[in-house]
Design a protein around this motif. Structure first.
Motif, PDB file in Angstrom:
ATOM      1  N   GLU A  48      36.692 -84.823 -24.295  1.00 21.77           N
ATOM      2  CA  GLU A  48      37.464 -83.591 -24.482  1.00 21.77           C
ATOM      3  C   GLU A  48      38.005 -83.026 -23.180  1.00 21.77           C
ATOM      4  OE1 GLU A  48      38.589 -82.044 -27.068  1.00 21.77           O
ATOM      5  OE2 GLU A  48      37.478 -82.921 -28.717  1.00 21.77           O
ATOM      6  N   SER A  49      37.147 -82.916 -22.168  1.00 23.90           N
ATOM      7  CA  SER A  49      37.548 -82.190 -20.955  1.00 23.90           C
ATOM      8  C   SER A  49      37.236 -82.916 -19.657  1.00 23.90           C
ATOM      9  CB  SER A  49      36.836 -80.841 -20.908  1.00 23.90           C
ATOM     10  OG  SER A  49      35.445 -81.036 -20.634  1.00 23.90           O
ATOM     11  N   ALA A  50      36.611 -84.099 -19.743  1.00 28.47           N
ATOM     12  CA  ALA A  50      36.129 -84.795 -18.544  1.00 28.47           C
ATOM     13  C   ALA A  50      35.216 -83.861 -17.734  1.00 28.47           C
ATOM     14  CB  ALA A  50      37.277 -85.330 -17.700  1.00 28.47           C
ATOM     15  N   PHE A  51      34.453 -83.024 -18.456  1.00 26.27           N
ATOM     16  CA  PHE A  51      33.487 -82.078 -17.887  1.00 26.27           C
ATOM     17  C   PHE A  51      34.131 -80.965 -17.071  1.00 26.27           C
ATOM     18  CE2 PHE A  51      31.181 -86.204 -18.163  1.00 26.27           C
ATOM     19  CZ  PHE A  51      30.435 -85.891 -19.295  1.00 26.27           C
ATOM     20  N   ASN A  52      35.399 -80.684 -17.366  1.00 28.34           N
ATOM     21  CA  ASN A  52      36.085 -79.580 -16.695  1.00 28.34           C
ATOM     22  C   ASN A  52      35.844 -78.307 -17.494  1.00 28.34           C
ATOM     23  OD1 ASN A  52      37.813 -77.694 -15.605  1.00 28.34           O
ATOM     24  ND2 ASN A  52      39.661 -78.914 -15.854  1.00 28.34           N
ATOM     25  N   GLU A  53      34.967 -77.448 -17.001  1.00 23.00           N
ATOM     26  CA  GLU A  53      34.612 -76.232 -17.730  1.00 23.00           C
ATOM     27  C   GLU A  53      35.759 -75.236 -17.832  1.00 23.00           C
ATOM     28  OE1 GLU A  53      32.401 -73.394 -14.542  1.00 23.00           O
ATOM     29  OE2 GLU A  53      31.294 -75.178 -15.119  1.00 23.00           O
ATOM     30  N   LYS A  54      36.800 -75.418 -17.034  1.00 21.59           N
ATOM     31  CA  LYS A  54      37.965 -74.518 -17.051  1.00 21.59           C
ATOM     32  C   LYS A  54      39.135 -75.102 -17.852  1.00 21.59           C
ATOM     33  CE  LYS A  54      36.147 -71.416 -14.345  1.00 21.59           C
ATOM     34  NZ  LYS A  54      35.589 -70.228 -14.994  1.00 21.59           N
ATOM     35  N   ALA A  55      38.927 -76.240 -18.516  1.00 27.73           N
ATOM     36  CA  ALA A  55      40.005 -76.911 -19.246  1.00 27.73           C
ATOM     37  C   ALA A  55      40.539 -76.042 -20.384  1.00 27.73           C
ATOM     38  CB  ALA A  55      39.508 -78.238 -19.808  1.00 27.73           C
ATOM     39  N   ILE A  56      41.855 -76.033 -20.508  1.00 27.70           N
ATOM     40  CA  ILE A  56      42.531 -75.359 -21.623  1.00 27.70           C
ATOM     41  C   ILE A  56      43.610 -76.326 -22.115  1.00 27.70           C
ATOM     42  CG2 ILE A  56      43.922 -73.386 -22.370  1.00 27.70           C
ATOM     43  CD1 ILE A  56      42.665 -71.784 -20.058  1.00 27.70           C
ATOM     44  N   SER A  57      43.527 -76.711 -23.380  1.00 27.51           N
ATOM     45  CA  SER A  57      44.497 -77.668 -23.920  1.00 27.51           C
ATOM     46  C   SER A  57      45.805 -76.965 -24.269  1.00 27.51           C
ATOM     47  CB  SER A  57      43.935 -78.348 -25.167  1.00 27.51           C
ATOM     48  OG  SER A  57      44.060 -77.495 -26.292  1.00 27.51           O
ATOM     49  N   ARG A  58      46.820 -77.765 -24.515  1.00 28.51           N
ATOM     50  CA  ARG A  58      48.118 -77.196 -24.896  1.00 28.51           C
ATOM     51  C   ARG A  58      48.033 -76.517 -26.256  1.00 28.51           C
ATOM     52  NH1 ARG A  58      48.216 -82.494 -25.936  1.00 28.51           N
ATOM     53  NH2 ARG A  58      49.166 -83.243 -27.864  1.00 28.51           N
ATOM     54  N   LYS A  59      47.031 -76.853 -27.055  1.00 25.52           N
ATOM     55  CA  LYS A  59      46.846 -76.210 -28.362  1.00 25.52           C
ATOM     56  C   LYS A  59      45.895 -75.013 -28.286  1.00 25.52           C
ATOM     57  CE  LYS A  59      47.964 -80.308 -30.992  1.00 25.52           C
ATOM     58  NZ  LYS A  59      47.510 -81.320 -31.935  1.00 25.52           N
ATOM     59  N   GLY A  60      45.371 -74.739 -27.072  1.00 27.64           N
ATOM     60  CA  GLY A  60      44.522 -73.564 -26.891  1.00 27.64           C
ATOM     61  C   GLY A  60      43.033 -73.804 -26.960  1.00 27.64           C
ATOM     62  N   ALA A  61      42.607 -75.078 -27.026  1.00 28.78           N
ATOM     63  CA  ALA A  61      41.176 -75.384 -27.019  1.00 28.78           C
ATOM     64  C   ALA A  61      40.625 -75.116 -25.619  1.00 28.78           C
ATOM     65  CB  ALA A  61      40.945 -76.841 -27.417  1.00 28.78           C
ATOM     66  N   LEU A  62      39.393 -74.619 -25.566  1.00 28.42           N
ATOM     67  CA  LEU A  62      38.838 -74.103 -24.323  1.00 28.42           C
ATOM     68  C   LEU A  62      37.557 -74.795 -23.871  1.00 28.42           C
ATOM     69  CD1 LEU A  62      39.151 -70.314 -25.296  1.00 28.42           C
ATOM     70  CD2 LEU A  62      40.758 -71.642 -23.903  1.00 28.42           C
ATOM     71  N   GLY A  63      37.442 -74.982 -22.551  1.00 31.77           N
ATOM     72  CA  GLY A  63      36.191 -75.350 -21.921  1.00 31.77           C
ATOM     73  C   GLY A  63      35.733 -76.784 -22.086  1.00 31.77           C
ATOM     74  N   LEU A  64      34.455 -76.989 -21.763  1.00 27.03           N
ATOM     75  CA  LEU A  64      33.832 -78.314 -21.734  1.00 27.03           C
ATOM     76  C   LEU A  64      34.059 -79.118 -23.007  1.00 27.03           C
ATOM     77  CD1 LEU A  64      30.282 -77.572 -20.255  1.00 27.03           C
ATOM     78  CD2 LEU A  64      32.111 -78.914 -19.175  1.00 27.03           C
ATOM     79  N   MET A  65      33.817 -78.479 -24.153  1.00 21.92           N
ATOM     80  CA  MET A  65      33.907 -79.187 -25.427  1.00 21.92           C
ATOM     81  C   MET A  65      35.195 -78.851 -26.174  1.00 21.92           C
ATOM     82  SD  MET A  65      29.955 -79.410 -26.678  1.00 21.92           S
ATOM     83  CE  MET A  65      30.341 -80.682 -27.905  1.00 21.92           C
ATOM     84  N   GLN A  66      36.141 -78.191 -25.473  1.00 20.37           N
ATOM     85  CA  GLN A  66      37.451 -77.861 -26.028  1.00 20.37           C
ATOM     86  C   GLN A  66      37.329 -77.185 -27.395  1.00 20.37           C
ATOM     87  OE1 GLN A  66      40.911 -78.749 -24.250  1.00 20.37           O
ATOM     88  NE2 GLN A  66      39.227 -77.742 -23.219  1.00 20.37           N
ATOM     89  N   VAL A  67      36.647 -76.059 -27.391  1.00 22.89           N
ATOM     90  CA  VAL A  67      36.425 -75.267 -28.598  1.00 22.89           C
ATOM     91  C   VAL A  67      37.634 -74.365 -28.835  1.00 22.89           C
ATOM     92  CG1 VAL A  67      34.956 -73.479 -29.624  1.00 22.89           C
ATOM     93  CG2 VAL A  67      33.913 -75.318 -28.268  1.00 22.89           C
ATOM     94  N   MET A  68      38.124 -74.374 -30.052  1.00 28.16           N
ATOM     95  CA  MET A  68      39.221 -73.476 -30.410  1.00 28.16           C
ATOM     96  C   MET A  68      38.674 -72.053 -30.527  1.00 28.16           C
ATOM     97  SD  MET A  68      41.982 -75.242 -30.527  1.00 28.16           S
ATOM     98  CE  MET A  68      43.146 -74.185 -31.398  1.00 28.16           C
ATOM     99  N   PRO A  69      39.435 -71.058 -30.091  1.00 28.07           N
ATOM    100  CA  PRO A  69      38.958 -69.674 -30.206  1.00 28.07           C
ATOM    101  C   PRO A  69      38.518 -69.298 -31.623  1.00 28.07           C
ATOM    102  CG  PRO A  69      40.849 -69.748 -28.763  1.00 28.07           C
ATOM    103  CD  PRO A  69      40.704 -71.134 -29.360  1.00 28.07           C
ATOM    104  N   ALA A  70      39.245 -69.761 -32.647  1.00 29.52           N
ATOM    105  CA  ALA A  70      38.873 -69.444 -34.031  1.00 29.52           C
ATOM    106  C   ALA A  70      37.511 -70.044 -34.389  1.00 29.52           C
ATOM    107  CB  ALA A  70      39.939 -69.949 -34.999  1.00 29.52           C
ATOM    108  N   THR A  71      37.217 -71.226 -33.856  1.00 27.55           N
ATOM    109  CA  THR A  71      35.910 -71.850 -34.103  1.00 27.55           C
ATOM    110  C   THR A  71      34.824 -71.029 -33.417  1.00 27.55           C
ATOM    111  OG1 THR A  71      36.937 -74.023 -34.271  1.00 27.55           O
ATOM    112  CG2 THR A  71      34.558 -73.976 -33.866  1.00 27.55           C
ATOM    113  N   ALA A  72      35.076 -70.609 -32.191  1.00 31.31           N
ATOM    114  CA  ALA A  72      34.100 -69.781 -31.467  1.00 31.31           C
ATOM    115  C   ALA A  72      33.824 -68.503 -32.257  1.00 31.31           C
ATOM    116  CB  ALA A  72      34.623 -69.456 -30.070  1.00 31.31           C
ATOM    117  N   GLU A  73      34.872 -67.888 -32.769  1.00 36.02           N
ATOM    118  CA  GLU A  73      34.706 -66.649 -33.517  1.00 36.02           C
ATOM    119  C   GLU A  73      33.967 -66.886 -34.827  1.00 36.02           C
ATOM    120  OE1 GLU A  73      38.590 -64.703 -33.367  1.00 36.02           O
ATOM    121  OE2 GLU A  73      38.577 -65.063 -31.185  1.00 36.02           O
TER     122      GLU A  73
END
Length: 157
Positions: A48-73
């Motif tokens: 997902e992120s190659a262990f980049n904790e600051k990663a943000i995908s073009r679709k808005g997935a965030l962090g290490l495991m590229q979690v979507m904000p809606a999933t986090a919520e």
């Protein structure tokens, strides 16, 4: 260092990626808290992120495991951290917990089938269900599942 075989140069080396050492304790703890194989969670974060904790995908997935904000919520993680800055799921420990919890739920939904759970992690559980509980015919998802499984297999050797 161990000497590797010449043909192995294309194998993913998740353990050599920058950020792995910092991410590993969070990923392992989160995996164990959800009764998951830590190697699977580590493989997802590597892909997902190659262990980049600051990663943000073009679709808005965030962090290490590229979690979507809606999933986090969905899992009760507030949109903003207590400091009011970036999304709370950008915190590596929180990200690993949410990503692992989601992965565990997907594994339960798909009867422990790792490939289907990974496909759902990438494309959404609706896509896997829509295609008859099969990996959807999306090249990105098919490549993603293959990549995570390849990394996973190298970690469990």
């Amino acid at each position: 260092m161990k000497a590797g075989k010449e043909g192995k140069s294309r194998d993913p080396s998740a353990l050599k990626l920058p950020g792995y050492d910092a991410a590993k304790p969070h990923l392992e703890a989160a995996a164990l808290s959800q009764s998951l194989d830590p190697a699977l969670v580590i493989a997802v974060a590597a892909a997902e992120s190659a262990f980049n904790e600051k990663a943000i995908s073009r679709k808005g997935a965030l962090g290490l495991m590229q979690v979507m904000p809606a999933t986090a919520e969905r899992y009760g993680v507030a949109a903003r951290s207590s400091s009011g800055g970036e999304h709370a799921v950008m915190e590596p420990k929180v990200n690993a917990q949410v990503g692992s919890r989601y992965l565990a739920d997907l594994l339960r939904m798909f009867d422990g089938d790792k490939e289907l759970a990974l496909a759902a992690y990438n494309a959404g559980e609706g896509a896997v269900i829509k295609y008859g509980r099969q990996i959807p015919p999306y090249p990105e998802t098919q490549q993603y599942v293959a990549k995570v499984m390849r990394i996973y297999r190298t970690l469990v050797r």
